[in-house]
Design an enzyme around this catalytic site. Structure first.
Site, PDB file in Angstrom:
ATOM      1  N   ASN A  22      -0.781  88.937  52.742  1.00  0.00           N
ATOM      2  CA  ASN A  22       0.503  89.066  52.047  1.00  0.00           C
ATOM      3  C   ASN A  22       0.342  89.958  50.820  1.00  0.00           C
ATOM      4  O   ASN A  22      -0.697  89.945  50.150  1.00  0.00           O
ATOM      5  CB  ASN A  22       1.110  87.704  51.700  1.00  0.00           C
ATOM      6  CG  ASN A  22       0.175  86.785  50.928  1.00  0.00           C
ATOM      7  OD1 ASN A  22      -1.042  86.837  51.071  1.00  0.00           O
ATOM      8  ND2 ASN A  22       0.749  85.947  50.095  1.00  0.00           N
ATOM      9  N   GLU A  34       2.484  90.936  47.445  1.00  0.00           N
ATOM     10  CA  GLU A  34       3.652  90.571  46.640  1.00  0.00           C
ATOM     11  C   GLU A  34       4.033  91.674  45.657  1.00  0.00           C
ATOM     12  O   GLU A  34       3.315  92.671  45.514  1.00  0.00           O
ATOM     13  CB  GLU A  34       3.352  89.256  45.900  1.00  0.00           C
ATOM     14  CG  GLU A  34       3.098  88.130  46.889  1.00  0.00           C
ATOM     15  CD  GLU A  34       2.927  86.767  46.245  1.00  0.00           C
ATOM     16  OE1 GLU A  34       2.711  86.696  45.011  1.00  0.00           O
ATOM     17  OE2 GLU A  34       3.017  85.771  46.997  1.00  0.00           O
ATOM     18  N   CYS A  56       4.880  89.318  54.082  1.00  0.00           N
ATOM     19  CA  CYS A  56       3.957  88.300  54.591  1.00  0.00           C
ATOM     20  C   CYS A  56       2.766  88.950  55.301  1.00  0.00           C
ATOM     21  O   CYS A  56       2.845  90.089  55.782  1.00  0.00           O
ATOM     22  CB  CYS A  56       4.663  87.404  55.599  1.00  0.00           C
ATOM     23  SG  CYS A  56       5.982  86.406  54.925  1.00  0.00           S
ATOM     24  N   GLU A  82       1.554  88.202  58.219  1.00  0.00           N
ATOM     25  CA  GLU A  82       1.817  88.425  59.645  1.00  0.00           C
ATOM     26  C   GLU A  82       2.528  89.759  59.871  1.00  0.00           C
ATOM     27  O   GLU A  82       2.200  90.512  60.785  1.00  0.00           O
ATOM     28  CB  GLU A  82       2.698  87.299  60.215  1.00  0.00           C
ATOM     29  CG  GLU A  82       2.100  85.921  60.118  1.00  0.00           C
ATOM     30  CD  GLU A  82       2.466  85.187  58.825  1.00  0.00           C
ATOM     31  OE1 GLU A  82       2.494  85.841  57.761  1.00  0.00           O
ATOM     32  OE2 GLU A  82       2.693  83.978  58.895  1.00  0.00           O
ATOM     33  N   CYS A 141       9.024  86.357  60.056  1.00  0.00           N
ATOM     34  CA  CYS A 141       7.865  86.809  60.831  1.00  0.00           C
ATOM     35  C   CYS A 141       7.994  86.419  62.305  1.00  0.00           C
ATOM     36  O   CYS A 141       7.631  87.190  63.188  1.00  0.00           O
ATOM     37  CB  CYS A 141       6.578  86.245  60.243  1.00  0.00           C
ATOM     38  SG  CYS A 141       6.168  86.990  58.650  1.00  0.00           S
TER      39      CYS A 141
HETATM   40  N1  THU Z   1       3.725  84.132  53.274  1.00  0.00           N
HETATM   41  C1  THU Z   1       3.033  84.727  54.285  1.00  0.00           C
HETATM   42  O1  THU Z   1       2.262  85.666  54.058  1.00  0.00           O
HETATM   43  N2  THU Z   1       3.229  84.266  55.543  1.00  0.00           N
HETATM   44  C2  THU Z   1       4.059  83.237  55.878  1.00  0.00           C
HETATM   45  O2  THU Z   1       4.241  82.944  57.052  1.00  0.00           O
HETATM   46  C3  THU Z   1       4.737  82.473  54.833  1.00  0.00           C
HETATM   47  C4  THU Z   1       4.661  83.050  53.465  1.00  0.00           C
HETATM   48  C5  THU Z   1       3.516  84.632  51.910  1.00  0.00           C
HETATM   49  C6  THU Z   1       4.713  85.272  51.275  1.00  0.00           C
HETATM   50  C7  THU Z   1       4.427  85.079  49.814  1.00  0.00           C
HETATM   51  O3  THU Z   1       3.566  86.133  49.381  1.00  0.00           O
HETATM   52  C8  THU Z   1       3.633  83.787  49.743  1.00  0.00           C
HETATM   53  O4  THU Z   1       3.171  83.561  51.078  1.00  0.00           O
HETATM   54  C9  THU Z   1       4.419  82.596  49.264  1.00  0.00           C
HETATM   55  O5  THU Z   1       5.586  82.439  49.992  1.00  0.00           O
END
Ligand code: THU
Length: 128
Positions: A40, A42, A51, A53, A87
């Site tokens: 992920n 941000e 995310c 995925e 996702c």
């Molecule tokens: N996140 C993912 O990378 N995958 C998921 O399936 C759920 C959430 C990340 C997004 C964000 O950077 C952090 O987790 C908190 O939501």
């Protein structure tokens, strides 16, 4: 450890998640056995975050891959982490029967098919 899950664990180390402090790793295997990883990423404008995925999926699709066999995901959750709704929809576009290996950092794993996590998924169909 499952080799695809190991790749997801390694990819998680590159997570850029200073805001949520929630690191996620993913590894996506094509039907030809090629592996694309993601974490992920941000942003200070929170809604722009992507995310793990979808990072893996977009890397794969932009490299020309279209069909996927398995996806491993790992995060520090009490139970094995599950992919978010956005996702699921992005993944099902390419591989409705995708096998998911869900895991947490403590070694808890679970296998499930994407079709079970997103039944009756939206698809564009032309009505004539
Ligand atoms: N996140 C993912 O990378 N995958 C998921 O399936 C759920 C959430 C990340 C997004 C964000 O950077 C952090 O987790 C908190 O939501």
């Amino acid at each position: 450890m499952n080799p695809l899950l190991k790749k997801a664990v390694e990819a998680r180390e590159n997570s850029y998640s200073p805001y949520s402090k929630f690191a996620v790793g993913a590894a996506l295997e094509t039907v030809d056995g090629e592996i694309f990883t993601g974490c992920n990423v941000e942003n200070a404008s929170y809604g722009l975050s992507i995310c793990a995925e979808r990072t893996a999926l977009v890397k794969a699709v932009s490299a020309g891959a279209r069909k996927f066999k398995r996806l491993a995901i790992v995060a520090d959750t009490p139970e094995a982490v599950t992919p978010c709704g956005m996702c699921r929809q992005m993944l099902i576009e390419f591989s409705p029967g995708l096998e998911l290996i869900l895991a947490n950092t403590k070694g808890k794993t679970e296998k499930i098919n994407l079709s079970e996590l997103l039944p009756k998924a939206f698809q564009l169909t032309r009505q004539v």
